[in-house]
Motif scaffolding. Structure first.
Motif, PDB file in Angstrom:
ATOM      1  N   ARG A   1      -7.557   0.580  -7.424  1.00 13.66           N
ATOM      2  CA  ARG A   1      -6.620   1.608  -6.968  1.00 13.66           C
ATOM      3  C   ARG A   1      -5.463   0.984  -6.192  1.00 13.66           C
ATOM      4  O   ARG A   1      -4.311   1.405  -6.329  1.00 13.66           O
ATOM      5  CB  ARG A   1      -7.332   2.653  -6.108  1.00 13.66           C
ATOM      6  N   SER A   2      -5.747  -0.008  -5.371  1.00 14.45           N
ATOM      7  CA  SER A   2      -4.684  -0.679  -4.616  1.00 14.45           C
ATOM      8  C   SER A   2      -3.677  -1.332  -5.554  1.00 14.45           C
ATOM      9  O   SER A   2      -2.455  -1.219  -5.362  1.00 14.45           O
ATOM     10  CB  SER A   2      -5.281  -1.731  -3.676  1.00 14.45           C
TER      11      SER A   2
ATOM     12  N   GLN B   1     -11.961   0.157  -5.389  1.00 19.03           N
ATOM     13  CA  GLN B   1     -10.985   0.137  -4.291  1.00 19.03           C
ATOM     14  C   GLN B   1      -9.848  -0.829  -4.587  1.00 19.03           C
ATOM     15  O   GLN B   1      -8.669  -0.505  -4.383  1.00 19.03           O
ATOM     16  CB  GLN B   1     -11.698  -0.243  -2.984  1.00 19.03           C
ATOM     17  N   ILE B   2     -10.176  -2.006  -5.079  1.00 15.98           N
ATOM     18  CA  ILE B   2      -9.141  -2.998  -5.399  1.00 15.98           C
ATOM     19  C   ILE B   2      -8.282  -2.508  -6.552  1.00 15.98           C
ATOM     20  O   ILE B   2      -7.048  -2.656  -6.552  1.00 15.98           O
ATOM     21  CB  ILE B   2      -9.794  -4.357  -5.712  1.00 15.98           C
TER      22      ILE B   2
ATOM     23  N   THR C   1      -7.152 -10.293  -0.054  1.00 15.28           N
ATOM     24  CA  THR C   1      -5.741  -9.981   0.185  1.00 15.28           C
ATOM     25  C   THR C   1      -4.815 -10.901  -0.587  1.00 15.28           C
ATOM     26  O   THR C   1      -3.866 -10.444  -1.252  1.00 15.28           O
ATOM     27  CB  THR C   1      -5.429 -10.071   1.692  1.00 15.28           C
TER      28      THR C   1
ATOM     29  N   ARG D   1      -1.641   1.365  -7.488  1.00 18.77           N
ATOM     30  CA  ARG D   1      -0.639   1.998  -6.623  1.00 18.77           C
ATOM     31  C   ARG D   1       0.582   1.086  -6.463  1.00 18.77           C
ATOM     32  O   ARG D   1       1.725   1.535  -6.539  1.00 18.77           O
ATOM     33  CB  ARG D   1      -1.266   2.297  -5.256  1.00 18.77           C
TER      34      ARG D   1
ATOM     35  N   ASP E   1       0.789  -1.215   0.000  1.00 19.84           N
ATOM     36  CA  ASP E   1       0.000   0.000   0.000  1.00 19.84           C
ATOM     37  C   ASP E   1       0.826   1.271   0.000  1.00 19.84           C
ATOM     38  O   ASP E   1       0.266   2.351  -0.018  1.00 19.84           O
ATOM     39  CB  ASP E   1      -1.002   0.025   1.160  1.00 19.84           C
TER      40      ASP E   1
ATOM     41  N   GLU F   1      -3.553   5.658 -10.922  1.00 17.91           N
ATOM     42  CA  GLU F   1      -4.680   5.258 -10.094  1.00 17.91           C
ATOM     43  C   GLU F   1      -6.001   5.814 -10.601  1.00 17.91           C
ATOM     44  O   GLU F   1      -7.040   5.146 -10.522  1.00 17.91           O
ATOM     45  CB  GLU F   1      -4.461   5.713  -8.647  1.00 17.91           C
TER      46      GLU F   1
END
Length: 402
Positions: free
Chosen positions: A81-82, A78-79, A270, A85, A4, A91
């Motif tokens: 963007r993770s 959300q996933i 994860t 990154r 992250d 992003e």
């Protein structure tokens, strides 16, 4: 693996400052780059708002805690963007492609799509990916200077090609479209704004695609457990999932069921994210791309699951297909939902005066195919609850979809 903290922008990342631009030229924003501006246009669109009441698997009134198209879309974003990154990609572009990937879905999810595709098969069928393109390039009519949202070339390319190239360099459809050909709305738009349908999409588009897989694997497990379609014990027989279930049982022997379910889904997300990062880094290192063009010209996707995790993905889908997507309870609802969509199409085609004003305008000047597509566009934009309300307005009996 620290995922992250991100990394500097990669040399192969899409660059909003080097965008190929918009079909209709606009002044630059003094506060937002082009990809961020695209995100904002999607979020403020009517089509995006309607996702709140469109089916993922369960009809909206079955419970407040099941995913809708909107909550699914936010989880995908959300996933995405993770992943972006961690891989040094843009992003904002990854996010806008995640936010827009389901805009073309009909009421009742794939059931509505099947009904419209069957009805329109003689006229090119109905494809939710093609419908998303039509929404952002034509059907959203809010701006004074253009129809649609006038998104960047990179966003439109990724929206159309996030699952891979649509045709070969010589113009033949790829395997995905071999049976029925590339959807006509995509081909029509491509003739006036070339999206290079023969190439791979950007890494950011590939990220959005795999984020979609990760999100729905995890949340369909969660929703299926919540709906009592299967149990945590049933998951024990599935490779990868069984190991996670046993790991949680060994560590938290007295944990209540709801927390056990959450522990399963968070571990699935994860570990899949970690796998995609490691595998994508391996593929990128082998390719040695020096630009986003090298990503587009690569022989295959540079972002994806490892072979082992791809097998897990297939095993999860193989488990969910009969126990969830083809469960008698779900199938009964979806069969009735298809009939609702078919009834609405029949009614509005025969009685176009019942269309809302904006959709009725100019209807009589259209040829038969144009009229059918106009009716399909109208129905496809409906939410589940609006489709049911319209059906009840014109038909004596409307199924409860329970």
């Amino acid at each position: 693996m620290a995922i992250d903290s991100g990394r500097p922008r990669a040399i192969y990342a899409a660059d909003p400052g080097a965008s190929r631009g918009r079909l209709v030229a606009e002044p630059a924003s003094p506060t937002r780059n082009d990809f961020r501006r695209d995100c904002d246009r999607i979020i403020h669109s009517a089509a995006f708002r309607r996702l709140a009441y469109k089916t993922q698997v369960f009809i909206f009134h079955e419970g407040d805690h099941y995913r809708t198209r909107l909550t699914h879309t936010l989880e995908v974003a959300q996933i995405a963007r993770s992943l972006a990154r961690a891989l040094g990609c843009d992003e904002d572009l990854a996010e806008v492609l995640a936010l827009s990937h389901d805009l073309g879905h009909t009421p009742f999810g794939h059931a509505g799509e099947r009904a419209l595709d069957r009805i329109l098969r003689h006229a090119g069928g109905f494809d939710h990916n093609a419908q998303a393109l039509r929404i952002v390039t034509d059907l959203e009519r809010r701006y004074a200077d253009f129809d649609g949202l006038n998104l960047t070339w990179e966003t439109l390319e990724g929206l159309v090609k996030h699952n891979g190239a649509l045709m070969t360099r010589d113009g033949a459809p790829t395997a995905r479209y071999a049976a029925h050909g590339v959807p006509k709305p995509i081909l029509a738009y491509n003739r006036r704004h070339d999206l290079e349908l023969w190439s791979q999409a950007s890494a950011e588009a590939q990220i959005a695609a795999v984020a979609d897989d990760i999100a729905y694997n995890a949340h369909d497990i969660d929703d299926g457990l919540r709906a009592d379609l299967f149990t945590l014990g049933d998951l024990s027989s599935v490779p990868f999932l069984g190991g996670i279930v046993r790991e949680i049982e060994d560590r938290y022997r007295s944990l209540e069921p709801a927390r056990r379910v959450h522990e399963v889904t968070r571990r699935v997300i994860t570990r899949m994210i970690e796998d995609v990062i490691a595998e994508s880094e391996r593929r990128i290192a082998a390719l040695k791309p020096q630009s986003v063009a090298d990503i587009r010209n690569a022989p295959g996707a540079v972002v994806g699951f490892s072979a082992a995790m791809a097998a897990v993905d297939e095993a999860i889908k193989g488990f969910l297909y009969p126990r969830m997507y083809r469960h008698n309870r779900v199938m009964r609802v979806m069969t009735n939902a298809e009939s609702v969509v078919a009834d609405l199409f029949m009614h509005f085609s025969a009685s176009p005066d019942d269309l809302s004003d904006e959709w009725r305008d100019g209807f009589d000047a259209l040829d038969l195919t144009g009229r059918e597509r106009r009716v399909a566009d109208y129905i496809a934009g409906m939410t589940d609850r609006y489709a049911l309300a319209e059906h009840a307005r014109f038909f004596k009996s409307t199924p409860e979809l329970r």
